[in-house]
Design an enzyme around this catalytic site. Structure first.
Site, PDB file in Angstrom:
ATOM      1  CG  HIS A  22      -1.991  -1.062   1.144  1.00 42.04           C
ATOM      2  ND1 HIS A  22      -3.314  -0.774   0.941  1.00 42.04           N
ATOM      3  CD2 HIS A  22      -1.903  -2.416   1.202  1.00 42.04           C
ATOM      4  CE1 HIS A  22      -4.003  -1.905   0.890  1.00 42.04           C
ATOM      5  NE2 HIS A  22      -3.167  -2.915   1.048  1.00 42.04           N
ATOM      6  CG  ASP A 114      -4.765   2.373   1.796  1.00 40.40           C
ATOM      7  OD1 ASP A 114      -3.787   1.924   1.202  1.00 40.40           O
ATOM      8  OD2 ASP A 114      -5.861   1.751   1.858  1.00 40.40           O
ATOM      9  CB  THR A 136      -3.850   0.665  -2.758  1.00 42.74           C
ATOM     10  OG1 THR A 136      -4.452   0.099  -1.611  1.00 42.74           O
ATOM     11  CG2 THR A 136      -3.255   2.009  -2.419  1.00 42.74           C
ATOM     12  CG  ASN A 351       1.082  -2.685  -5.252  1.00 40.29           C
ATOM     13  OD1 ASN A 351       0.871  -1.552  -5.666  1.00 40.29           O
ATOM     14  ND2 ASN A 351       0.681  -3.087  -4.055  1.00 40.29           N
ATOM     15  CG  ASP A 371      -6.172  -8.133  -3.552  1.00 39.36           C
ATOM     16  OD1 ASP A 371      -5.522  -8.804  -2.735  1.00 39.36           O
ATOM     17  OD2 ASP A 371      -5.674  -7.201  -4.203  1.00 39.36           O
TER      18      ASP A 371
HETATM   19  C1  UDX Z   1      -0.715  -6.664  -0.265  1.00 42.35           C
HETATM   20  C2  UDX Z   1      -1.722  -7.761  -0.635  1.00 42.35           C
HETATM   21  O1  UDX Z   1      -1.230  -9.031  -0.376  1.00 42.35           O
HETATM   22  C3  UDX Z   1      -2.164  -7.630  -2.042  1.00 42.35           C
HETATM   23  O2  UDX Z   1      -3.037  -8.685  -2.388  1.00 42.35           O
HETATM   24  C4  UDX Z   1      -2.865  -6.316  -2.182  1.00 42.35           C
HETATM   25  O3  UDX Z   1      -3.361  -6.173  -3.497  1.00 42.35           O
HETATM   26  C5  UDX Z   1      -1.908  -5.188  -1.814  1.00 42.35           C
HETATM   27  O4  UDX Z   1      -1.374  -5.409  -0.517  1.00 42.35           O
HETATM   28  P1  UDX Z   1       1.643  -7.695  -1.210  1.00 42.35           P
HETATM   29  O5  UDX Z   1       1.213  -9.042  -0.794  1.00 42.35           O
HETATM   30  O6  UDX Z   1       2.897  -7.216  -0.674  1.00 42.35           O
HETATM   31  O7  UDX Z   1       0.491  -6.602  -0.989  1.00 42.35           O
HETATM   32  O8  UDX Z   1       1.721  -7.797  -2.819  1.00 42.35           O
HETATM   33  P2  UDX Z   1       1.790  -6.716  -3.954  1.00 42.35           P
HETATM   34  O9  UDX Z   1       0.523  -5.951  -4.043  1.00 42.35           O
HETATM   35  O10 UDX Z   1       2.186  -7.438  -5.158  1.00 42.35           O
HETATM   36  O11 UDX Z   1       2.924  -5.689  -3.500  1.00 42.35           O
HETATM   37  C6  UDX Z   1       4.264  -6.034  -3.342  1.00 42.35           C
HETATM   38  C7  UDX Z   1       5.126  -4.849  -3.683  1.00 42.35           C
HETATM   39  O12 UDX Z   1       6.428  -5.105  -3.230  1.00 42.35           O
HETATM   40  C8  UDX Z   1       5.194  -4.567  -5.191  1.00 42.35           C
HETATM   41  O13 UDX Z   1       5.177  -3.164  -5.409  1.00 42.35           O
HETATM   42  C9  UDX Z   1       6.538  -5.141  -5.597  1.00 42.35           C
HETATM   43  O14 UDX Z   1       7.158  -4.444  -6.658  1.00 42.35           O
HETATM   44  C10 UDX Z   1       7.339  -4.994  -4.327  1.00 42.35           C
HETATM   45  N1  UDX Z   1       8.352  -6.055  -4.225  1.00 42.35           N
HETATM   46  C11 UDX Z   1       8.002  -7.342  -3.969  1.00 42.35           C
HETATM   47  C12 UDX Z   1       9.659  -5.708  -4.404  1.00 42.35           C
HETATM   48  O15 UDX Z   1       9.969  -4.551  -4.681  1.00 42.35           O
HETATM   49  N2  UDX Z   1      10.598  -6.673  -4.281  1.00 42.35           N
HETATM   50  C13 UDX Z   1      10.316  -7.961  -4.014  1.00 42.35           C
HETATM   51  O16 UDX Z   1      11.246  -8.765  -3.910  1.00 42.35           O
HETATM   52  C14 UDX Z   1       8.966  -8.320  -3.850  1.00 42.35           C
END
Ligand code: UDX
Length: 453
Positions: A22, A114, A136, A351, A371
């Site tokens: 987020h 948010d 987001t 993301n 989601d």
């Molecule tokens: C969470 C929820 O799990 C997700 O479903 C929701 O839509 C947003 O919040 P997360 O699980 O961390 O997020 O997944 P994601 O939304 O894909 O965000 C991860 C972020 O970390 C991305 O911006 C990605 O670029 C970044 N990332 C991930 C890195 O920069 N490096 C990595 O090694 C892994």
């Protein structure tokens, strides 16, 4: 002269929900607003600022409390207690911050918060400040939650398929996981649904998606919420929006020379990148199956295994070789933009999904919860730029299934077709944020309201 214009510029607080997925899109929005001449202060939860990657010192930053300054969610006895207390303490400390800024001649004109922090709007209204809710996640997911919150969709959604305006027919496996299993995380579900309790009262509703990506649902939603605007993808400028040259708000936070150097030495399209974002935890059996699929596949792989997950890797698994590299974190956008990467095995966080489509990388979907299940449906059936790896009755994706999906993506005509579709989405995403594009126009409209204050 300059100090006069600085004094006059609108001042906006940006308040992200305290987790990586987020904060990242909010930082990109922050950068764009600054570029447009809006004065911006980032407001972080104290625990988050201690625990996570450093925020660049160039960003004006202030702090509020959620009542758990050392560990956030992890410090609280339950999600229910966390959400109750964070709302109460957050309301109080955000109010104190606004008063402090006012006393120092730095009064606030708008708060972009948010959408998961819906209580912020009450604080904004109390002080006569504009409130902009920032969604987001994508509009499809938001629409599903909106229908549940407004009593138009009964949960749990166990057997029947769901048909909502502007969305494809969704089987139970495609709706956000909390709506099928509303018993396991009741407090989390209430909290998520609460995003829509007062959204009609927000002065703006911004969303990290773009019109061309979700046209039908965007049309439907803007009839319900006329102040809704798509402003995504909020991807660091160096990848999409060439007007903003400096990239330090996104990628540099997460720099890792090692994996980019490793990718530089691999052939074009030969690497499968695999990551499950910042939160998802897999069990040991699933980690073992993934490890075997990668070991037995014909391609190279770059696998992000967070430090907390490393103990689940098979004992003898090699972490660095010609064929594969395991890292604990990587600069994901740089990785996705690298020509060596041929496909992305992902948990389908929003993301990760919007980043991959914006950079033209096809995906193998392994959604875990929340989601991600709906995003997986979009990746496969709507965007047509990926495959969903089938899981067995225990919910585990077995090595053969994953290996076959990766192979199909990297080596077959179908894979080529999906790559073509992915590149098409990249073109549309780039156009949306480019000068005069749909998201660009929406941000410009938002900024001009701020500058007119
Ligand atoms: C969470 C929820 O799990 C997700 O479903 C929701 O839509 C947003 O919040 P997360 O699980 O961390 O997020 O997944 P994601 O939304 O894909 O965000 C991860 C972020 O970390 C991305 O911006 C990605 O670029 C970044 N990332 C991930 C890195 O920069 N490096 C990595 O090694 C892994």
């Amino acid at each position: 002269m300059e100090s006069e214009s600085v004094a006059k510029a609108a001042h906006c607080l940006l308040l992200p929900f305290p987790c990586q997925g987020h904060v990242n899109p909010m930082l990109q929005l922050l950068k764009r607003l600054e570029h447009e001449g809006v004065r911006v202060t980032l407001v972080l939860h104290r625990f988050f600022s201690k625990k996570f990657h450093k925020i660049p010192t160039s960003i004006a930053t202030e702090y509020i409390s959620d009542g758990f300054d050392n560990g956030g969610f992890e410090e609280a006895e339950s999600y229910k207690i966390y959400f109750q207390r964070s709302r109460q303490v957050g309301t109080q400390t955000l109010g104190e911050l606004i008063e402090k800024l006012y006393r120092s001649g730095n009064s606030v004109d708008c708060i972009v918060y948010d959408s998961h922090l819906s209580w912020v709007l009450d604080v904004a209204k109390r002080f006569g400040i504009l409130g902009a809710s920032f969604l987001t996640q994508n509009l499809a997911v938001d629409s599903i939650y909106y229908h549940v919150k407004k009593g138009k969709l009964q949960i749990p959604l166990l057997e029947q398929s769901v048909l909502l305006p502007g969305l494809p027919l969704l089987a139970p496996k495609d709706v956000p996981s909390f709506l099928c299993d509303n018993e396991s995380y009741p407090a989390m579900l209430d909290y998520i649904l609460d995003q829509f309790s007062n959204i009609e009262d927000a002065d703006w509703v911004l969303c990290n998606s773009f019109y061309e990506l979700e046209t039908d649902v965007a049309e439907w939603f803007t009839k319900i919420l006329p102040k809704l605007r798509t402003i995504g993808p909020t991807i660091p400028s160096m990848f999409l929006d060439k007007r903003l040259e400096d990239d330090d708000y996104g990628c540099a936070l997460l720099k890792s020379e090692e994996c980019i150097k490793w990718l530089d030495e691999r052939k074009k399209g030969s690497v499968c990148y695999i990551s499950f974002g910042s939160m998802a935890t897999l069990n040991e059996e699933q980690m073992g199956e993934i490890a075997c699929a990668l070991r037995d596949s014909d391609c190279c792989f770059l696998w992000v295994v967070r430090t907390t997950e490393e103990c689940k890797l098979p004992k003898d698994f090699v972490k660095k070789s010609e064929k594969g590299l395991i890292v604990t974190w990587c600069p994901q956008l740089q990785v996705l933009a690298h020509e060596a990467v041929g496909c992305f095995v992902t948990h389908c966080g929003w993301n990760s999904t919007i980043e991959a489509l914006s950079l033209g990388v096809p995906m193998v979907a392994m959604p875990q919860w929340t989601d991600q299940t709906t995003n997986a449906k979009y990746i496969t059936d709507v965007l047509k730029m990926g495959l969903r790896a089938p899981a067995d009755e225990k919910g585990i994706v077995r090595r053969e299934s994953l290996k076959n999906c990766i192979k199909e993506m990297m080596e077959t005509e179908n894979g080529k077709e999906m790559k073509k579709n992915a590149l098409n989405w990249k073109t549309l995403a780039t156009k949306a944020v480019d000068e005069g594009g749909s998201s660009d126009r929406n941000i410009t409209e938002f900024v001009s309201t701020l500058l007119d204050i």
